[in-house]
Write a protein that holds these residues in place. Structure first.
Motif, PDB file in Angstrom:
ATOM      1  N   TYR A   1      -3.768   6.305   0.624  1.00  0.00           N
ATOM      2  CA  TYR A   1      -4.412   6.818   1.830  1.00  0.00           C
ATOM      3  C   TYR A   1      -5.312   8.012   1.519  1.00  0.00           C
ATOM      4  CZ  TYR A   1      -1.441   4.025   4.883  1.00  0.00           C
ATOM      5  OH  TYR A   1      -0.824   2.989   5.525  1.00  0.00           O
ATOM      6  N   PHE A   2      -5.013   8.719   0.445  1.00  0.00           N
ATOM      7  CA  PHE A   2      -5.702   9.976   0.130  1.00  0.00           C
ATOM      8  C   PHE A   2      -6.635   9.849  -1.060  1.00  0.00           C
ATOM      9  CE2 PHE A   2      -1.557  11.111   2.023  1.00  0.00           C
ATOM     10  CZ  PHE A   2      -2.030  11.635   3.214  1.00  0.00           C
ATOM     11  N   THR A   3      -7.218   8.706  -1.282  1.00  0.00           N
ATOM     12  CA  THR A   3      -8.176   8.514  -2.375  1.00  0.00           C
ATOM     13  C   THR A   3      -9.567   8.314  -1.800  1.00  0.00           C
ATOM     14  OG1 THR A   3      -7.717   6.146  -2.403  1.00  0.00           O
ATOM     15  CG2 THR A   3      -6.488   7.527  -3.961  1.00  0.00           C
ATOM     16  N   GLY A   4     -10.569   8.698  -2.555  1.00  0.00           N
ATOM     17  CA  GLY A   4     -11.952   8.515  -2.139  1.00  0.00           C
ATOM     18  C   GLY A   4     -12.395   9.555  -1.122  1.00  0.00           C
ATOM     19  N   VAL A   5     -13.552   9.278  -0.543  1.00  0.00           N
ATOM     20  CA  VAL A   5     -14.135  10.202   0.436  1.00  0.00           C
ATOM     21  C   VAL A   5     -13.269  10.268   1.694  1.00  0.00           C
ATOM     22  CG1 VAL A   5     -16.153  10.650   1.871  1.00  0.00           C
ATOM     23  CG2 VAL A   5     -16.452   9.792  -0.444  1.00  0.00           C
TER      24      VAL A   5
ATOM     25  N   MET B   1       0.843  -1.175   0.000  1.00  0.00           N
ATOM     26  CA  MET B   1       0.000   0.000   0.000  1.00  0.00           C
ATOM     27  C   MET B   1       0.890   1.240   0.000  1.00  0.00           C
ATOM     28  SD  MET B   1      -2.907   0.735   2.750  1.00  0.00           S
ATOM     29  CE  MET B   1      -4.393   1.421   2.244  1.00  0.00           C
ATOM     30  N   SER B   2       0.684   2.101  -1.005  1.00  0.00           N
ATOM     31  CA  SER B   2       1.506   3.299  -1.117  1.00  0.00           C
ATOM     32  C   SER B   2       0.842   4.460  -0.371  1.00  0.00           C
ATOM     33  CB  SER B   2       1.706   3.658  -2.592  1.00  0.00           C
ATOM     34  OG  SER B   2       0.484   4.088  -3.149  1.00  0.00           O
ATOM     35  N   THR B   3       1.549   5.547  -0.230  1.00  0.00           N
ATOM     36  CA  THR B   3       1.053   6.719   0.475  1.00  0.00           C
ATOM     37  C   THR B   3      -0.115   7.351  -0.265  1.00  0.00           C
ATOM     38  OG1 THR B   3       3.324   7.133   1.208  1.00  0.00           O
ATOM     39  CG2 THR B   3       1.758   8.918   1.487  1.00  0.00           C
ATOM     40  N   ALA B   4      -0.109   7.326  -1.578  1.00  0.00           N
ATOM     41  CA  ALA B   4      -1.174   7.929  -2.375  1.00  0.00           C
ATOM     42  C   ALA B   4      -2.510   7.243  -2.144  1.00  0.00           C
ATOM     43  CB  ALA B   4      -0.803   7.895  -3.850  1.00  0.00           C
TER      44      ALA B   4
ATOM     45  N   GLY C   1     -10.268  12.408   1.030  1.00  0.00           N
ATOM     46  CA  GLY C   1     -10.611  13.832   0.984  1.00  0.00           C
ATOM     47  C   GLY C   1     -10.800  14.428   2.368  1.00  0.00           C
ATOM     48  N   VAL C   2     -11.480  13.674   3.234  1.00  0.00           N
ATOM     49  CA  VAL C   2     -11.679  14.144   4.614  1.00  0.00           C
ATOM     50  C   VAL C   2     -10.342  14.241   5.341  1.00  0.00           C
ATOM     51  CG1 VAL C   2     -12.704  13.517   6.841  1.00  0.00           C
ATOM     52  CG2 VAL C   2     -14.045  13.281   4.751  1.00  0.00           C
ATOM     53  N   LEU C   3      -9.481  13.270   5.152  1.00  0.00           N
ATOM     54  CA  LEU C   3      -8.165  13.280   5.789  1.00  0.00           C
ATOM     55  C   LEU C   3      -7.326  14.464   5.316  1.00  0.00           C
ATOM     56  CD1 LEU C   3      -6.253  11.832   7.723  1.00  0.00           C
ATOM     57  CD2 LEU C   3      -5.441  10.490   5.769  1.00  0.00           C
ATOM     58  N   MET C   4      -7.345  14.735   4.003  1.00  0.00           N
ATOM     59  CA  MET C   4      -6.591  15.881   3.470  1.00  0.00           C
ATOM     60  C   MET C   4      -7.154  17.199   4.009  1.00  0.00           C
ATOM     61  SD  MET C   4      -4.002  15.181   1.598  1.00  0.00           S
ATOM     62  CE  MET C   4      -3.776  16.673   0.672  1.00  0.00           C
ATOM     63  N   SER C   5      -8.486  17.285   4.119  1.00  0.00           N
ATOM     64  CA  SER C   5      -9.102  18.496   4.657  1.00  0.00           C
ATOM     65  C   SER C   5      -8.682  18.718   6.099  1.00  0.00           C
ATOM     66  CB  SER C   5     -10.618  18.411   4.566  1.00  0.00           C
ATOM     67  OG  SER C   5     -11.025  18.355   3.232  1.00  0.00           O
TER      68      SER C   5
END
Length: 124
Positions: free
Chosen positions: A6-10, A1-4, A13-17
């Protein structure tokens, strides 16, 4: 599992926000604390400077006598201002302060007055 991944999907998006809002909040808090500390440091420096200038000068100046009111000059100045404003001959021979309390000025009233001054019109 790559770092990218973790930041896909809903969820991504919530995690990035959350990360972005946290960074912004921390930076704004830091800037606020910096401004508060600079304000306190400058205020203390100004107080020390004022205290150093006032050492030994307390009570050495003579008391100034209040000037008598000269209403003639003030009446002339007010008359000139009124004549300039209404563009007609007018003469104010006396005036007295109003006993009524001045109305509270609101920001909307000040804005309207400023707008009228800029447009060259008068509010009636």
């Amino acid at each position: 599992m790559s770092t990218a991944e973790y930041f896909t999907g809903v969820q991504g998006g919530v995690l990035m926000s959350l990360i972005a809002f946290s960074i912004v909040f921390i930076l704004i808090s830091f800037i606020m604390l910096l401004m508060m500390s600079l304000h306190k440091a400058c205020y203390r420096a100004a107080q020390k400077k004022a205290a150093a200038e006032n050492v030994g000068t307390r009570g050495t100046l003579p008391a100034a006598e209040p000037e008598k009111d000269d209403d003639t000059e003030l009446a002339a100045v007010v008359s000139a201002a009124v004549m300039q404003f209404v563009s007609q001959d007018a003469k104010i021979i006396s005036f007295r302060p109003s006993a009524a309390a001045a109305p509270k000025k609101t920001m909307w009233g000040r804005l309207n007055r400023l707008r009228n001054l800029e447009n060259g019109t008068t509010a009636r």
